[in-house]
Design an enzyme around this catalytic site. Structure first.
Site, PDB file in Angstrom:
ATOM      1  N   GLU A 112       8.088 -15.293 -10.269  1.00 37.95           N
ATOM      2  CA  GLU A 112       7.208 -13.946  -9.691  1.00 37.95           C
ATOM      3  C   GLU A 112       6.614 -13.430 -10.776  1.00 37.95           C
ATOM      4  O   GLU A 112       5.726 -12.678 -11.012  1.00 37.95           O
ATOM      5  CB  GLU A 112       8.365 -13.199  -9.137  1.00 37.95           C
ATOM      6  CG  GLU A 112       8.969 -13.497  -7.843  1.00 37.95           C
ATOM      7  CD  GLU A 112       9.902 -12.395  -7.403  1.00 37.95           C
ATOM      8  OE1 GLU A 112      10.019 -11.753  -6.312  1.00 37.95           O
ATOM      9  OE2 GLU A 112      11.244 -12.071  -7.983  1.00 37.95           O
ATOM     10  N   CYS A 133       0.646  -1.251  -0.092  1.00 39.49           N
ATOM     11  CA  CYS A 133      -0.118  -0.129  -0.012  1.00 39.49           C
ATOM     12  C   CYS A 133       0.858   1.265  -0.055  1.00 39.49           C
ATOM     13  O   CYS A 133       1.948   1.115   0.693  1.00 39.49           O
ATOM     14  CB  CYS A 133      -0.972  -0.046   1.362  1.00 39.49           C
ATOM     15  SG  CYS A 133      -2.064  -1.261   1.419  1.00 39.49           S
ATOM     16  N   ARG A 136       4.063  -0.531  -4.657  1.00 38.26           N
ATOM     17  CA  ARG A 136       3.727  -0.917  -3.413  1.00 38.26           C
ATOM     18  C   ARG A 136       2.321  -1.751  -3.405  1.00 38.26           C
ATOM     19  O   ARG A 136       2.159  -2.323  -2.314  1.00 38.26           O
ATOM     20  CB  ARG A 136       3.806   0.046  -2.320  1.00 38.26           C
ATOM     21  CG  ARG A 136       5.311   0.828  -2.252  1.00 38.26           C
ATOM     22  CD  ARG A 136       5.007   1.767  -1.237  1.00 38.26           C
ATOM     23  NE  ARG A 136       4.617   1.655   0.210  1.00 38.26           N
ATOM     24  CZ  ARG A 136       5.692   1.147   0.898  1.00 38.26           C
ATOM     25  NH1 ARG A 136       6.937   1.290   1.021  1.00 38.26           N
ATOM     26  NH2 ARG A 136       5.336   0.674   2.052  1.00 38.26           N
ATOM     27  N   GLU A 171      17.123 -18.248  -6.781  1.00 36.72           N
ATOM     28  CA  GLU A 171      16.725 -16.934  -7.068  1.00 36.72           C
ATOM     29  C   GLU A 171      16.388 -16.861  -8.695  1.00 36.72           C
ATOM     30  O   GLU A 171      15.388 -16.360  -8.882  1.00 36.72           O
ATOM     31  CB  GLU A 171      18.071 -16.101  -6.906  1.00 36.72           C
ATOM     32  CG  GLU A 171      17.969 -14.449  -7.373  1.00 36.72           C
ATOM     33  CD  GLU A 171      16.735 -13.587  -6.586  1.00 36.72           C
ATOM     34  OE1 GLU A 171      16.238 -14.088  -5.833  1.00 36.72           O
ATOM     35  OE2 GLU A 171      16.517 -12.663  -7.416  1.00 36.72           O
ATOM     36  N   ASN A 188      -1.994   1.763   5.877  1.00 36.16           N
ATOM     37  CA  ASN A 188      -1.047   0.720   5.495  1.00 36.16           C
ATOM     38  C   ASN A 188      -0.603  -0.298   6.818  1.00 36.16           C
ATOM     39  O   ASN A 188      -0.258   0.346   7.563  1.00 36.16           O
ATOM     40  CB  ASN A 188       0.167   1.204   4.702  1.00 36.16           C
ATOM     41  CG  ASN A 188       1.123   0.369   4.352  1.00 36.16           C
ATOM     42  OD1 ASN A 188       1.083  -0.862   4.404  1.00 36.16           O
ATOM     43  ND2 ASN A 188       2.369   0.949   4.030  1.00 36.16           N
ATOM     44  N   GLY A 189      -1.106  -1.324   6.598  1.00 35.27           N
ATOM     45  CA  GLY A 189      -0.814  -2.229   7.809  1.00 35.27           C
ATOM     46  C   GLY A 189      -1.947  -3.324   7.876  1.00 35.27           C
ATOM     47  O   GLY A 189      -2.895  -3.410   7.271  1.00 35.27           O
ATOM     48  N   TRP A 228      -2.872  -2.854  -1.597  1.00 33.10           N
ATOM     49  CA  TRP A 228      -2.524  -4.122  -1.911  1.00 33.10           C
ATOM     50  C   TRP A 228      -3.511  -4.757  -0.795  1.00 33.10           C
ATOM     51  O   TRP A 228      -3.127  -4.982   0.489  1.00 33.10           O
ATOM     52  CB  TRP A 228      -1.081  -4.488  -1.476  1.00 33.10           C
ATOM     53  CG  TRP A 228      -0.555  -5.801  -1.866  1.00 33.10           C
ATOM     54  CD1 TRP A 228      -0.017  -6.167  -3.145  1.00 33.10           C
ATOM     55  CD2 TRP A 228      -0.645  -6.921  -1.046  1.00 33.10           C
ATOM     56  NE1 TRP A 228       0.261  -7.439  -2.805  1.00 33.10           N
ATOM     57  CE2 TRP A 228      -0.142  -7.863  -1.779  1.00 33.10           C
ATOM     58  CE3 TRP A 228      -0.958  -6.970   0.288  1.00 33.10           C
ATOM     59  CZ2 TRP A 228      -0.134  -9.207  -0.972  1.00 33.10           C
ATOM     60  CZ3 TRP A 228      -0.792  -8.358   0.895  1.00 33.10           C
ATOM     61  CH2 TRP A 228      -0.290  -9.626   0.301  1.00 33.10           C
ATOM     62  N   LYS A 254      12.771 -15.525  -9.686  1.00 33.92           N
ATOM     63  CA  LYS A 254      12.521 -14.633 -10.642  1.00 33.92           C
ATOM     64  C   LYS A 254      11.543 -15.021 -11.728  1.00 33.92           C
ATOM     65  O   LYS A 254      10.550 -14.225 -12.205  1.00 33.92           O
ATOM     66  CB  LYS A 254      13.745 -14.143 -11.511  1.00 33.92           C
ATOM     67  CG  LYS A 254      14.829 -13.466 -10.912  1.00 33.92           C
ATOM     68  CD  LYS A 254      14.444 -11.889 -10.581  1.00 33.92           C
ATOM     69  CE  LYS A 254      13.817 -11.796  -9.443  1.00 33.92           C
ATOM     70  NZ  LYS A 254      14.140 -11.754  -8.125  1.00 33.92           N
ATOM     71  N   HIS A 304      16.735 -36.913  -5.727  1.00 37.54           N
ATOM     72  CA  HIS A 304      15.833 -37.256  -4.658  1.00 37.54           C
ATOM     73  C   HIS A 304      14.701 -36.837  -4.851  1.00 37.54           C
ATOM     74  O   HIS A 304      13.795 -36.585  -3.725  1.00 37.54           O
ATOM     75  CB  HIS A 304      16.422 -37.140  -3.367  1.00 37.54           C
ATOM     76  CG  HIS A 304      17.940 -37.605  -3.309  1.00 37.54           C
ATOM     77  ND1 HIS A 304      18.246 -38.782  -2.744  1.00 37.54           N
ATOM     78  CD2 HIS A 304      19.088 -36.952  -3.245  1.00 37.54           C
ATOM     79  CE1 HIS A 304      19.388 -39.083  -2.578  1.00 37.54           C
ATOM     80  NE2 HIS A 304      20.022 -37.854  -2.966  1.00 37.54           N
ATOM     81  N   LYS A 320       6.278  -4.768  -3.790  1.00 34.34           N
ATOM     82  CA  LYS A 320       7.640  -4.562  -3.681  1.00 34.34           C
ATOM     83  C   LYS A 320       8.058  -4.618  -2.169  1.00 34.34           C
ATOM     84  O   LYS A 320       9.122  -5.270  -1.811  1.00 34.34           O
ATOM     85  CB  LYS A 320       8.109  -3.078  -4.219  1.00 34.34           C
ATOM     86  CG  LYS A 320       9.231  -2.830  -4.124  1.00 34.34           C
ATOM     87  CD  LYS A 320      10.272  -3.369  -5.226  1.00 34.34           C
ATOM     88  CE  LYS A 320      11.692  -3.269  -5.350  1.00 34.34           C
ATOM     89  NZ  LYS A 320      12.296  -4.685  -5.837  1.00 34.34           N
TER      90      LYS A 320
HETATM   91  C1  G6P Z   1       9.027  -8.833  -1.566  1.00 36.17           C
HETATM   92  C2  G6P Z   1       9.417  -8.438  -2.933  1.00 36.17           C
HETATM   93  C3  G6P Z   1      10.818  -9.262  -3.209  1.00 36.17           C
HETATM   94  C4  G6P Z   1      11.773  -9.000  -1.986  1.00 36.17           C
HETATM   95  C5  G6P Z   1      11.226  -9.429  -0.653  1.00 36.17           C
HETATM   96  C6  G6P Z   1      12.029  -9.163   0.608  1.00 36.17           C
HETATM   97  O1  G6P Z   1       8.542 -10.263  -1.774  1.00 36.17           O
HETATM   98  O2  G6P Z   1       8.633  -8.459  -4.025  1.00 36.17           O
HETATM   99  O3  G6P Z   1      11.653  -8.705  -4.429  1.00 36.17           O
HETATM  100  O4  G6P Z   1      12.918  -9.727  -2.055  1.00 36.17           O
HETATM  101  O5  G6P Z   1       9.739  -8.759  -0.576  1.00 36.17           O
HETATM  102  O6  G6P Z   1      12.104  -7.556   0.378  1.00 36.17           O
HETATM  103  P1  G6P Z   1      13.369  -6.823   1.323  1.00 36.17           P
HETATM  104  O7  G6P Z   1      13.117  -5.435   0.678  1.00 36.17           O
HETATM  105  O8  G6P Z   1      13.284  -7.154   2.611  1.00 36.17           O
HETATM  106  O9  G6P Z   1      14.529  -7.035   0.562  1.00 36.17           O
END
Ligand code: G6P
Length: 610
Positions: free
Chosen positions: A490, A2, A27, A483, A100-101, A74, A487, A506, A605
């Protein structure tokens, strides 16, 4: 999660709020709303969907005013629709709230409010705030005191802004667990959940802390604790430019951020490499280096991509420092009463520095007496401020939801910390110099990899319709495999899993057939021969192999269906290089599927709720 923006001054607040919300859309982006003081009333406009929908609506309705607040959502409580979008209002619509929260005790508060006659319109927890504050106003308190009294009944987290038509000279804001800042202008003030919404207007920023509540007027502000103690806040100047948060000619923020990596990595190293001594210099650790050298154990706590960086950190710390290292998801760490010894240090890695679980984990580790270090990208963020010491990654603002340049910068900082401590322990100057040299060459090597963009796009074309992907790597490239899979998941919504290459026998190997692409991270290192055997095992089952290999490797050409060759580098720096083709592969697959890579569905984000 948010985004919050507010303005009070002499200008028309609506374009300022809309522009700010667009900057904060990363956000949250399922619905948006704005509330503006208009004479004795408040005009509220809300729309489901992106901020542009809201922008069209306010333009059509010609909404203007000098005081207003806006929100991009969000969803947590209640589906994304116009009713659940913020602002929420009290019964007579004289008071609005954006939030927000999460209010954890909202159910019991809602029942109590319903019992005294309040009617709820939405499914949100936020609406509770509006009625609760109203219930205090009805008892004769002014809006600030009513907000303060309401907050004393709330369990949970909030970054909050409140406007009341009968006291139109102020916006009341408060913070507990969700970021909130104020920008100071010339006879005008701004509020936001994130500095990036404000830098087009001012660079003078006040960061609110948990438990603080402020009355923001056009020409001044008053901050108190929620227990009514006055506190003085000082503005700090941020050195961020609007250019840094624009797309700079690229179609997407994500592509811009991938392509920026030669520069972002240079910035992460700037002034930190000491070639003559084969070491690193990290000002943020100066006061704690001796303590770190005495540590018997390191812990690393983080979420998402930052957690993957932590796993690479574990390989680096254990290999070069011989310090046992444990990496844990912050969400698990915070709730399992972690065992922390006096000679432990805990690293918190976070791009945003605001992730709710990481921040809570930091606070828990502090309560238990650990030395806490932040590795954050956002300067002045909560984790950065609350850590005992730390190192900024300096990757520059990252707007694309899927983290790219922040990840490679996290790996650089973890490597520099390793180098600094290893040189104080048993690493020779010769080895240290070799590593410094490898860091110096990194930006150039990253640029070489980025030139493969077109050929990686061609590979993406062939796999864009796959339903599953496997990513396999060994050693420090196992977290890179995780990672790479993250990616892809996501942004392309393709199911992908990362595994240590040998572990695929396994379980995951059961999934392999001619429809399963398998990405191997196979640089020429001590486990190369083992990886080659794993590739053979996949080929024997007709899996399609995409290999990330080092440039002089010819053996791999006969084994893999597609080979992406990248420059070789030192062991410490190699994971930075292998990560980049995986970012490009995920990017192109998603774009070819017609998806919005900057704002993938359901993701945000900065996850500032649990
Ligand atoms: C969200 C974002 C990710 C990020 C994660 C941790 O899930 O979409 O890209 O890695 O939060 O965020 P931070 O700001 O703590 O690295």
């Amino acid at each position: 999660m948010c985004g919050i923006v507010g303005y009070i001054g002499k200008k028309n607040c609506v374009p300022i709020i809309i522009e700010g919300l667009k900057r904060l859309e990363y956000r949250g982006y399922d619905s948006a709303g704005v509330g503006v003081i208009a004479g004795d009333d408040i005009t509220v406009v809300k729309r489901k969907g992106k901020v542009t929908e809201l922008q069209n609506a306010v333009t059509e309705q010609n909404v203007t005013g000098n005081v207003g607040i806006g929100h991009t959502r969000w969803a947590t409580h209640g589906e994304p629709n116009e009713i659940n979008a913020h602002p929420h209002y009290n019964q007579d619509r004289s008071l609005i709230v954006i939030h927000n929260g999460i209010i954890e005790n909202y159910n019991s508060l809602k029942t109590g409010l319903k019992n005294i006659g309040y009617e709820f319109r939405s499914d949100t927890d936020t609406e509770v705030f509006a009625h609760l504050i109203d219930s205090f106003i009805r008892r004769g308190y002014d809006v600030s005191k009513s907000v303060r009294l309401a907050l004393n009944e709330i369990d949970g987290t909030y970054g909050l802004a409140v406007m009341y038509a009968k006291e139109p000279d102020k916006i009341v804001v408060a913070r507990q667990g969700s970021p909130l800042v104020m920008g100071i202008g010339d006879n005008e003030n701004f509020i936001a959940s994130d500095v990036s919404a404000l830098i087009a207007y001012t660079k003078q920023i006040v960061y609110f802390e948990d438990g603080e509540i402020a009355e923001v007027y056009a020409d001044h502000f008053v901050t108190k604790t929620i227990h009514d103690k006055e506190i003085e806040k000082i503005a700090t100047e941020v050195n961020l430019t609007v250019d840094e948060i624009d797309k700079g000619g690229y179609d997407t923020f994500m592509m811009k951020e991938i392509m920026e990596q030669p520069d972002s990595c240079t910035n992460s190293m700037r002034g930190r490499l000491v070639f003559d001594e084969g070491t690193a210099k990290l000002g943020g650790l100066t006061d704690v280096v001796e303590k770190l050298l005495d540590c018997k154990r390191f812990l690393i706590s983080a979420c998402g991509t930052s957690w993957h960086a932590g796993l690479v950190g574990e390989y680096l710390f254990e290999h070069y420092l011989r310090i046992p290292t444990e990496v844990e998801y912050a969400s698990e760490f915070r709730y399992r009463n972690p065992i922390i010894y006096p000679d432990d240090a805990v690293f918190f890695i976070s791009q945003s520095g605001e992730t709710a679980d990481s921040l809570a984990a930091l606070r828990e580790a502090k309560r238990k007496g650990a030395l806490c270090l932040g590795i954050c990208n956002v300067v002045g963020s909560s984790i950065a401020r609350e850590s005992h010491a730390g190192v900024y990654t300096h990757a520059g603002p990252e707007i694309g939801v899927a983290s790219t340049k922040a990840f490679t910068s996290q790996l650089i900082v973890l490597g520099l910390i390793t180098l600094l401590l290893a040189r104080r322990k048993s690493m020779s100057i010769a080895e240290g110099k070799e590593i410094v040299h490898a860091y110096q060459e990194l930006p150039h090597k990253i640029a070489e990899i980025l030139k493969l963009n077109k050929s990686i796009e061609e590979i993406a074309e062939q796999f864009k319709n796959a339903n599953n992907f496997l990513y396999l790597g060994r050693g420090a490239h196992f977290p890179v495999a995780l990672e790479g899979a993250l990616k892809l998941k996501e942004i392309s919504y393709i199911h992908a899993e990362g595994y240590p290459a040998a572990e695929m026998k396994h379980g995951p190997i059961a999934l392999v057939d001619e429809n399963m692409p398998v990405v191997f991270i196979a640089p020429k290192d001590s486990t190369y021969e083992k990886i080659v055997s794993n590739i053979e095992e996949i080929r024997a089952r007709k899996g399609k192999v995409i290999a990330i290999a080092t440039e002089n490797d010819t053996e791999i050409d006969r084994l893999a269906d597609h080979v992406i060759k990248i420059p070789n580098s030192a062991r410490m720096t190699m994971p930075i290089l292998t990560a980049i083709p995986l970012q490009l592969l995920a990017y192109h697959i998603a774009v070819k599927k017609g998806l919005n890579v900057d704002q993938p569905r359901n993701l945000a984000k900065s996850v500032t709720v649990e």
